[in-house]
Design a protein around this motif. Structure first.
Motif, PDB file in Angstrom:
ATOM      1  N   UNK A  22       0.821  -1.204   0.000  1.00  0.00           N
ATOM      2  CA  UNK A  22       0.000   0.000   0.000  1.00  0.00           C
ATOM      3  C   UNK A  22       0.858   1.258   0.000  1.00  0.00           C
ATOM      4  N   UNK A  23       1.897   1.265   0.817  1.00  0.00           N
ATOM      5  CA  UNK A  23       2.772   2.420   0.906  1.00  0.00           C
ATOM      6  C   UNK A  23       4.045   2.101   0.132  1.00  0.00           C
ATOM      7  N   UNK A  24       4.073   2.428  -1.139  1.00  0.00           N
ATOM      8  CA  UNK A  24       5.233   2.125  -1.962  1.00  0.00           C
ATOM      9  C   UNK A  24       6.382   3.038  -1.595  1.00  0.00           C
ATOM     10  N   UNK A  25       7.585   2.648  -2.017  1.00  0.00           N
ATOM     11  CA  UNK A  25       8.761   3.469  -1.744  1.00  0.00           C
ATOM     12  C   UNK A  25       8.608   4.851  -2.359  1.00  0.00           C
ATOM     13  N   UNK A  26       7.990   4.900  -3.545  1.00  0.00           N
ATOM     14  CA  UNK A  26       7.800   6.189  -4.216  1.00  0.00           C
ATOM     15  C   UNK A  26       6.880   7.077  -3.396  1.00  0.00           C
ATOM     16  N   UNK A  27       5.763   6.509  -2.927  1.00  0.00           N
ATOM     17  CA  UNK A  27       4.822   7.293  -2.130  1.00  0.00           C
ATOM     18  C   UNK A  27       5.450   7.750  -0.823  1.00  0.00           C
ATOM     19  N   UNK A  28       6.190   6.849  -0.173  1.00  0.00           N
ATOM     20  CA  UNK A  28       6.818   7.216   1.089  1.00  0.00           C
ATOM     21  C   UNK A  28       7.844   8.319   0.884  1.00  0.00           C
ATOM     22  N   UNK A  29       8.641   8.196  -0.174  1.00  0.00           N
ATOM     23  CA  UNK A  29       9.637   9.226  -0.461  1.00  0.00           C
ATOM     24  C   UNK A  29       8.966  10.573  -0.704  1.00  0.00           C
ATOM     25  N   UNK A  30       7.863  10.547  -1.431  1.00  0.00           N
ATOM     26  CA  UNK A  30       7.125  11.786  -1.705  1.00  0.00           C
ATOM     27  C   UNK A  30       6.574  12.386  -0.421  1.00  0.00           C
ATOM     28  N   UNK A  31       5.991  11.537   0.439  1.00  0.00           N
ATOM     29  CA  UNK A  31       5.440  12.025   1.698  1.00  0.00           C
ATOM     30  C   UNK A  31       6.530  12.603   2.592  1.00  0.00           C
ATOM     31  N   UNK A  32       7.668  11.914   2.663  1.00  0.00           N
ATOM     32  CA  UNK A  32       8.759  12.406   3.503  1.00  0.00           C
ATOM     33  C   UNK A  32       9.319  13.721   2.971  1.00  0.00           C
ATOM     34  N   UNK A  33       9.407  13.836   1.648  1.00  0.00           N
ATOM     35  CA  UNK A  33       9.889  15.083   1.058  1.00  0.00           C
ATOM     36  C   UNK A  33       8.965  16.241   1.438  1.00  0.00           C
ATOM     37  N   UNK A  34       7.664  15.990   1.338  1.00  0.00           N
ATOM     38  CA  UNK A  34       6.695  17.027   1.697  1.00  0.00           C
ATOM     39  C   UNK A  34       6.737  17.321   3.194  1.00  0.00           C
ATOM     40  N   UNK A  35       6.898  16.257   3.990  1.00  0.00           N
ATOM     41  CA  UNK A  35       6.957  16.425   5.437  1.00  0.00           C
ATOM     42  C   UNK A  35       8.144  17.296   5.829  1.00  0.00           C
ATOM     43  N   UNK A  36       9.287  17.052   5.213  1.00  0.00           N
ATOM     44  CA  UNK A  36      10.486  17.815   5.547  1.00  0.00           C
ATOM     45  C   UNK A  36      10.378  19.274   5.122  1.00  0.00           C
ATOM     46  N   UNK A  37       9.465  19.544   4.201  1.00  0.00           N
ATOM     47  CA  UNK A  37       9.204  20.927   3.807  1.00  0.00           C
ATOM     48  C   UNK A  37       8.194  21.601   4.729  1.00  0.00           C
ATOM     49  N   UNK A  38       7.717  20.847   5.721  1.00  0.00           N
ATOM     50  CA  UNK A  38       6.794  21.410   6.691  1.00  0.00           C
ATOM     51  C   UNK A  38       5.332  21.226   6.356  1.00  0.00           C
ATOM     52  N   UNK A  39       5.024  20.231   5.514  1.00  0.00           N
ATOM     53  CA  UNK A  39       3.639  20.006   5.105  1.00  0.00           C
ATOM     54  C   UNK A  39       2.864  19.253   6.183  1.00  0.00           C
ATOM     55  N   UNK A  40       1.879  19.920   6.771  1.00  0.00           N
ATOM     56  CA  UNK A  40       1.024  19.247   7.746  1.00  0.00           C
ATOM     57  C   UNK A  40       0.073  18.271   7.057  1.00  0.00           C
ATOM     58  N   UNK A  41      -0.211  18.512   5.773  1.00  0.00           N
ATOM     59  CA  UNK A  41      -1.051  17.579   5.019  1.00  0.00           C
ATOM     60  C   UNK A  41      -0.342  16.235   4.867  1.00  0.00           C
ATOM     61  N   UNK A  42       0.970  16.271   4.637  1.00  0.00           N
ATOM     62  CA  UNK A  42       1.746  15.032   4.537  1.00  0.00           C
ATOM     63  C   UNK A  42       1.747  14.301   5.872  1.00  0.00           C
ATOM     64  N   UNK A  43       1.872  15.056   6.960  1.00  0.00           N
ATOM     65  CA  UNK A  43       1.827  14.436   8.282  1.00  0.00           C
ATOM     66  C   UNK A  43       0.479  13.762   8.510  1.00  0.00           C
ATOM     67  N   UNK A  44      -0.595  14.422   8.129  1.00  0.00           N
ATOM     68  CA  UNK A  44      -1.934  13.852   8.297  1.00  0.00           C
ATOM     69  C   UNK A  44      -2.081  12.559   7.504  1.00  0.00           C
ATOM     70  N   UNK A  45      -1.519  12.529   6.293  1.00  0.00           N
ATOM     71  CA  UNK A  45      -1.611  11.320   5.481  1.00  0.00           C
ATOM     72  C   UNK A  45      -0.808  10.181   6.095  1.00  0.00           C
ATOM     73  N   UNK A  46       0.359  10.507   6.628  1.00  0.00           N
ATOM     74  CA  UNK A  46       1.178   9.494   7.299  1.00  0.00           C
ATOM     75  C   UNK A  46       0.443   8.944   8.518  1.00  0.00           C
ATOM     76  N   UNK A  47      -0.196   9.830   9.271  1.00  0.00           N
ATOM     77  CA  UNK A  47      -0.964   9.394  10.439  1.00  0.00           C
ATOM     78  C   UNK A  47      -2.084   8.449  10.020  1.00  0.00           C
ATOM     79  N   UNK A  48      -2.790   8.804   8.949  1.00  0.00           N
ATOM     80  CA  UNK A  48      -3.877   7.949   8.468  1.00  0.00           C
ATOM     81  C   UNK A  48      -3.365   6.573   8.054  1.00  0.00           C
TER      82      UNK A  48
END
Length: 207
Positions: A22-48
């Protein structure tokens, strides 16, 4: 808060078995990139995505000694730690990082109440120490996962339940229709096999 309770271990097992797909390496890398930029939306998706996994670990460590509210607090603290330490998490290591952090939060909660954990300490218990120390062991944790996958059933499932979800031996025995002594024996024999597996790959040998 999270809509997930500790009595849903079978659901957690299904979730975890499918999480890698479900969580592919590509998706995780994208989420982490957004998270490191301060995206709270990325954090919410990771939490979900990861709350069932994180909650299962916290619950297996803390319940029934502590109430569900304390489990939820450990889960919340885990994701808060991810947010504040987001720059230190490498792609492909998010799941392992969360496991390390929530386990430490859960054990800290037990210690604060002067409750001793029933978990065993041995070569496969690689999450001890601070989250920062845990990051350094993630490569070894992944190697341990590979080693566990070489075990036959039901040994493989027993190890994954005990060491990756931190389920207690008596709970594993009940879930798999075994007695506790059989589970402990399989864990002991399996640990020896995994010790050899890791030593052959340069881990665990004294200089």
């Amino acid at each position: 808060m999270y809509g997930y309770r500790e009595n849903s271990f079978s659901c957690a097992s299904i979730y975890i078995s499918g999480l890698r797909n479900e969580v592919t390496c590509v998706n995780e890398t994208k989420l982490l990139r957004q998270l490191k930029r301060g995206s709270t939306a990325a954090l919410s998706e990771i939490i979900d995505l990861y709350t069932p996994y994180v909650y299962a670990i916290a619950s297996n460590v803390m319940r029934p000694m502590l109430p569900a509210e304390d489990v939820e607090e450990a889960v919340s603290d885990c994701f808060a730690a991810l947010w504040y330490n987001r720059d230190s998490v490498e792609p492909g290591k998010l799941k392992g990082y969360l496991a390390v952090v929530v386990r430490n939060k859960a054990l800290s909660a037990l210690r604060s109440k002067h409750i001793e954990s029933a978990l065993e300490d041995d070569i496969i218990d690689l999450a001890a120490g601070s989250p920062e120390e845990g990051i350094l062991t993630l490569e070894l944790r992944e190697l341990a996962r590979e080693a566990v996958d070489t075990l036959g059933e039901p040994d493989c499932e027993i190890f994954k339940r005990h060491y990756f979800l931190y389920q207690k031996t008596e709970d594993i025995a009940a879930a798999l229709g075994m007695n506790g002594a059989t589970v402990r024996t399989k864990l002991a024999r399996g640990r020896q096999r995994l010790k050899y597996y890791l030593e052959e790959r340069g881990y665990g040998n004294e200089a």
